[in-house]
Design a protein around this motif. Structure first.
Motif, PDB file in Angstrom:
ATOM      1  N   VAL A   9       0.770  -1.275  -0.192  1.00  0.00           N
ATOM      2  CA  VAL A   9       0.038   0.038   0.009  1.00  0.00           C
ATOM      3  C   VAL A   9       0.946   1.287   0.074  1.00  0.00           C
ATOM      4  N   ASN A  10       0.165   2.203  -0.471  1.00  0.00           N
ATOM      5  CA  ASN A  10       0.964   3.493  -0.451  1.00  0.00           C
ATOM      6  C   ASN A  10       0.875   4.393   0.663  1.00  0.00           C
ATOM      7  N   SER A  11       1.684   5.408   1.099  1.00  0.00           N
ATOM      8  CA  SER A  11       2.016   5.917   2.146  1.00  0.00           C
ATOM      9  C   SER A  11       0.655   6.231   3.164  1.00  0.00           C
ATOM     10  N   ASP A  12      -0.435   6.870   2.320  1.00  0.00           N
ATOM     11  CA  ASP A  12      -1.624   7.147   2.993  1.00  0.00           C
ATOM     12  C   ASP A  12      -2.695   6.199   2.888  1.00  0.00           C
ATOM     13  N   LEU A  13      -2.208   4.810   2.788  1.00  0.00           N
ATOM     14  CA  LEU A  13      -3.056   3.696   2.754  1.00  0.00           C
ATOM     15  C   LEU A  13      -4.276   3.721   1.819  1.00  0.00           C
ATOM     16  N   SER A  14      -4.139   4.641   0.894  1.00  0.00           N
ATOM     17  CA  SER A  14      -5.448   4.833  -0.017  1.00  0.00           C
ATOM     18  C   SER A  14      -5.237   3.964  -1.407  1.00  0.00           C
ATOM     19  N   GLY A  15      -4.469   3.169  -1.609  1.00  0.00           N
ATOM     20  CA  GLY A  15      -4.164   2.610  -2.782  1.00  0.00           C
ATOM     21  C   GLY A  15      -2.728   1.453  -2.815  1.00  0.00           C
ATOM     22  N   LEU A  16      -2.559   1.023  -3.795  1.00  0.00           N
ATOM     23  CA  LEU A  16      -1.414   0.010  -3.987  1.00  0.00           C
ATOM     24  C   LEU A  16      -0.571   0.569  -5.016  1.00  0.00           C
ATOM     25  N   VAL A  17       0.616   0.246  -4.774  1.00  0.00           N
ATOM     26  CA  VAL A  17       2.004   0.731  -5.356  1.00  0.00           C
ATOM     27  C   VAL A  17       2.461  -0.382  -6.381  1.00  0.00           C
ATOM     28  N   THR A  18       2.002  -0.997  -6.700  1.00  0.00           N
ATOM     29  CA  THR A  18       2.023  -2.221  -7.626  1.00  0.00           C
ATOM     30  C   THR A  18       2.003  -1.742  -9.012  1.00  0.00           C
ATOM     31  N   PRO A  19       2.814  -2.286  -9.884  1.00  0.00           N
ATOM     32  CA  PRO A  19       2.443  -2.180 -11.427  1.00  0.00           C
ATOM     33  C   PRO A  19       1.096  -2.585 -11.911  1.00  0.00           C
ATOM     34  N   HIS A  20       0.564  -2.049 -12.918  1.00  0.00           N
ATOM     35  CA  HIS A  20      -0.811  -2.536 -13.506  1.00  0.00           C
ATOM     36  C   HIS A  20      -0.831  -3.993 -13.857  1.00  0.00           C
ATOM     37  N   GLY A  21      -1.493  -5.047 -13.347  1.00  0.00           N
ATOM     38  CA  GLY A  21      -1.361  -6.355 -13.843  1.00  0.00           C
ATOM     39  C   GLY A  21      -0.327  -6.934 -13.319  1.00  0.00           C
ATOM     40  N   SER A  22      -0.090  -6.659 -12.089  1.00  0.00           N
ATOM     41  CA  SER A  22       0.979  -7.269 -11.250  1.00  0.00           C
ATOM     42  C   SER A  22       0.716  -7.146  -9.696  1.00  0.00           C
ATOM     43  N   SER A  23       1.238  -8.008  -8.914  1.00  0.00           N
ATOM     44  CA  SER A  23       0.944  -7.612  -7.311  1.00  0.00           C
ATOM     45  C   SER A  23       2.509  -7.494  -6.608  1.00  0.00           C
TER      46      SER A  23
ATOM     47  N   MET B 139      -3.433 -14.677  -8.262  1.00  0.00           N
ATOM     48  CA  MET B 139      -4.587 -14.080  -7.423  1.00  0.00           C
ATOM     49  C   MET B 139      -4.105 -13.318  -6.450  1.00  0.00           C
ATOM     50  N   ALA B 140      -2.695 -13.110  -6.325  1.00  0.00           N
ATOM     51  CA  ALA B 140      -2.260 -12.278  -5.155  1.00  0.00           C
ATOM     52  C   ALA B 140      -2.514 -10.732  -5.397  1.00  0.00           C
ATOM     53  N   GLN B 141      -2.926 -10.642  -6.619  1.00  0.00           N
ATOM     54  CA  GLN B 141      -3.689  -9.403  -7.083  1.00  0.00           C
ATOM     55  C   GLN B 141      -4.712  -9.038  -6.327  1.00  0.00           C
ATOM     56  N   THR B 142      -5.642  -9.893  -6.320  1.00  0.00           N
ATOM     57  CA  THR B 142      -6.936  -9.775  -5.643  1.00  0.00           C
ATOM     58  C   THR B 142      -6.835  -9.928  -4.288  1.00  0.00           C
ATOM     59  N   LEU B 143      -5.866 -10.777  -3.615  1.00  0.00           N
ATOM     60  CA  LEU B 143      -5.578 -10.897  -2.227  1.00  0.00           C
ATOM     61  C   LEU B 143      -5.128  -9.520  -1.716  1.00  0.00           C
ATOM     62  N   GLU B 144      -4.069  -8.872  -2.385  1.00  0.00           N
ATOM     63  CA  GLU B 144      -3.551  -7.760  -2.061  1.00  0.00           C
ATOM     64  C   GLU B 144      -4.868  -6.605  -2.274  1.00  0.00           C
ATOM     65  N   ALA B 145      -5.643  -6.626  -3.062  1.00  0.00           N
ATOM     66  CA  ALA B 145      -6.570  -5.580  -3.080  1.00  0.00           C
ATOM     67  C   ALA B 145      -7.824  -5.912  -1.916  1.00  0.00           C
ATOM     68  N   LEU B 146      -7.895  -6.948  -1.535  1.00  0.00           N
ATOM     69  CA  LEU B 146      -8.713  -7.189  -0.388  1.00  0.00           C
ATOM     70  C   LEU B 146      -8.139  -6.938   0.834  1.00  0.00           C
ATOM     71  N   GLY B 147      -6.754  -6.804   1.030  1.00  0.00           N
ATOM     72  CA  GLY B 147      -6.180  -6.444   2.106  1.00  0.00           C
ATOM     73  C   GLY B 147      -6.436  -5.013   2.138  1.00  0.00           C
ATOM     74  N   LEU B 148      -6.158  -4.257   0.968  1.00  0.00           N
ATOM     75  CA  LEU B 148      -6.597  -2.799   0.967  1.00  0.00           C
ATOM     76  C   LEU B 148      -7.874  -2.456   1.307  1.00  0.00           C
ATOM     77  N   MET B 149      -8.950  -3.222   1.009  1.00  0.00           N
ATOM     78  CA  MET B 149     -10.241  -3.144   1.291  1.00  0.00           C
ATOM     79  C   MET B 149     -10.428  -3.059   2.727  1.00  0.00           C
ATOM     80  N   MET B 150      -9.684  -4.086   3.343  1.00  0.00           N
ATOM     81  CA  MET B 150      -9.889  -4.332   4.842  1.00  0.00           C
ATOM     82  C   MET B 150      -9.431  -3.063   5.628  1.00  0.00           C
ATOM     83  N   ILE B 151      -8.365  -2.513   4.989  1.00  0.00           N
ATOM     84  CA  ILE B 151      -7.490  -1.157   5.619  1.00  0.00           C
ATOM     85  C   ILE B 151      -8.636  -0.093   5.663  1.00  0.00           C
TER      86      ILE B 151
END
Length: 206
Positions: free
Chosen positions: A94-108, A175-187
């Protein structure tokens, strides 16, 4: 009983290490800071050890419990010593303000970290959807994981179950992309709708 190595000495390393130790496994703690590694090992069950940072971990299963910003560097520091190991990545990129992911598009984060591993190492995404303070309570929780190799999946599933969690295979490492998006959603849920970090997601199979 087997040896599980943990690279890291922070909140997630402490929470996971506690569960592993209580389950009867031997925990090896490895940190850039040897004092922090010894402090954590001393807090865990008798028999917990420390390892030297950058040298081969004792366990065939290695928990990479460092922030995503330090994951690539940690993998590079260990290099070929991780050959043949199962590496479990727990980070949420996640980025510094916990508002998004920092990974490249299409990757995790997991897929990016895997690029730095030896060819015969196996990266697994797991534990990123469980907050450390909840994991530390010791209650039975659902743990989602993603990996490519069927034998590695079976091994990780057995390990997850051995520490009192219910394993759920969500598919290949993509599917790690989805899990990391889920982690962000939980935050986001913790900071907004739930108003607390003291919750977990579980699957209700009817």
């Amino acid at each position: 009983m087997s040896t599980i190595s943990i690279i890291g000495s922070g909140t997630m390393a402490t929470a996971i290490g506690g569960r592993i130790a209580r389950a009867g496994h031997i925990v090896e703690v490895i940190s850039r800071d040897p004092v922090k590694a010894k402090t954590l090992a001393d807090r865990l069950a008798a028999g917990a050890t420390t390892g030297e940072y950058g040298t081969a971990p004792s366990g065939d299963v290695v928990i990479l419990a460092v922030p995503y910003s330090g994951a690539a560097a940690a993998v590079a520091d260990f290099g070929e010593t991780l050959s043949g190991k199962v590496i479990i990545d727990v980070a949420n990129p996640v980025n510094s303000d916990l508002s998004g992911l920092v990974t490249p598009h299409g990757s995790s984060g997991a897929q990016e970290t895997a690029r730095g591993l030896p060819a015969d190492a196996h990266l697994v995404k797991a534990f990123n959807t469980i907050f450390g303070q909840v994991l530390a309570k010791g209650t039975r929780l659902d743990a989602f994981f993603a990996a490519d190799d069927p034998q590695v999946k079976a091994r990780v599933s057995t390990f997850i179950e051995s520490i009192g969690l219910r394993p759920f295979d969500v598919g290949g490492l993509q599917m790690a992309q989805t899990l990391e998006a889920l982690g962000l959603m939980m935050i986001g849920l913790a900071r907004n709708g739930a108003g607390t970090w003291d919750f977990a997601l579980n699957v209700d199979i009817g």
